[in-house]
Design an enzyme around this catalytic site. Structure first.
Site, mmCIF file in Angstrom:
data_model
loop_
_atom_site.group_PDB
_atom_site.id
_atom_site.type_symbol
_atom_site.label_atom_id
_atom_site.label_comp_id
_atom_site.label_asym_id
_atom_site.label_seq_id
_atom_site.Cartn_x
_atom_site.Cartn_y
_atom_site.Cartn_z
ATOM 1 N N SER A 162 37.869 28.169 48.530
ATOM 2 C CA SER A 162 36.542 27.957 47.943
ATOM 3 C C SER A 162 36.270 26.469 47.773
ATOM 4 C CB SER A 162 36.442 28.654 46.582
ATOM 5 O OG SER A 162 36.500 30.051 46.736
ATOM 6 N N LYS A 194 37.989 25.833 34.982
ATOM 7 C CA LYS A 194 37.156 25.325 36.080
ATOM 8 C C LYS A 194 35.684 25.316 35.711
ATOM 9 C CE LYS A 194 40.179 27.027 39.805
ATOM 10 N NZ LYS A 194 40.313 28.008 40.899
ATOM 11 N N ARG A 222 48.602 32.025 50.685
ATOM 12 C CA ARG A 222 48.467 31.219 51.907
ATOM 13 C C ARG A 222 49.728 30.418 52.188
ATOM 14 N NH1 ARG A 222 43.015 28.736 49.635
ATOM 15 N NH2 ARG A 222 44.447 28.867 47.868
ATOM 16 N N HIS A 267 38.891 35.459 51.467
ATOM 17 C CA HIS A 267 38.753 36.442 50.375
ATOM 18 C C HIS A 267 38.317 37.796 50.937
ATOM 19 C CE1 HIS A 267 37.703 32.995 47.368
ATOM 20 N NE2 HIS A 267 38.923 33.416 47.091
#
Ligand code: PNS
Length: 161
Positions: free
Chosen positions: A128, A41, A90, A17
């Protein structure tokens, strides 16, 4: 002045990040890191803690600030005069998701574009979710979380923040 918004849950901020924020800060005049409430979440860290970790990690970047948002990202971007959202990708899974989100955000705010930056290969496996697992199993965070954020995390856990 061109402003970009880097949105995410940042639960917690990772080395990947921070790399994205640093790269956005080198391209845009101002970057607002938007720490979002993601209704899907249940976070490990509270919104205030996530903001504190982001602020600690990005303290060396003069054109970066952090703010929280519980609403729509497109509204936040409009209110902050942002020209673009900056997201990291990614791989293909991230790209598929970000492509869809870019269309949704553009439909909500036609002037808002999305800039996708490829993650550095050395950060491609960092998330994360992985950092939270490392925290649960008391593994080293070196290379996974920005050092300043790790220090801030220790201060939070010692009840000093
Ligand atoms: O770090 P994350 O959890 O992958 O970030 C996802 C996030 C928070 C950027 C995304 O869920 C989001 O944009 N939420 C804000 C709500 C919103 O604007 N939804 C419409 C666009 S999909």
């Amino acid at each position: 002045m061109k402003t970009a918004v880097c949105p995410g849950s940042f639960d917690p901020i990772t080395t990947g990040h921070l790399d994205l924020v640093e790269r956005a800060a080198a391209i845009f005049d101002e970057v607002v890191v938007c720490v979002m409430v993601n209704a899907e979440k249940r976070p490990m860290f509270s919104l205030e803690e996530r903001l504190a970790l982001v602020r600690a990690a990005a303290a060396h970047l003069p054109n970066v600030r952090a703010a929280a948002c519980a609403g729509l990202l497109a509204d936040f971007a409009r209110e902050n005069g942002a020209a673009a959202l900056v997201k990291g990708v990614r791989g293909c899974v991230d790209f598929d998701m970000e492509y869809q989100m870019a269309q949704i955000n553009r439909s909500l705010c036609p002037a808002l574009d999305t800039v996708l930056l490829p993650a550095r290969p050395e950060h491609a496996h960092i998330s994360s979710t992985m950092v939270r697992e490392m925290l649960r199993h008391r593994q080293s965070l070196e290379g996974r979380m920005p050092p300043a954020a790790v220090e801030a995390l220790l201060r939070i856990r010692e009840g000093k923040v």
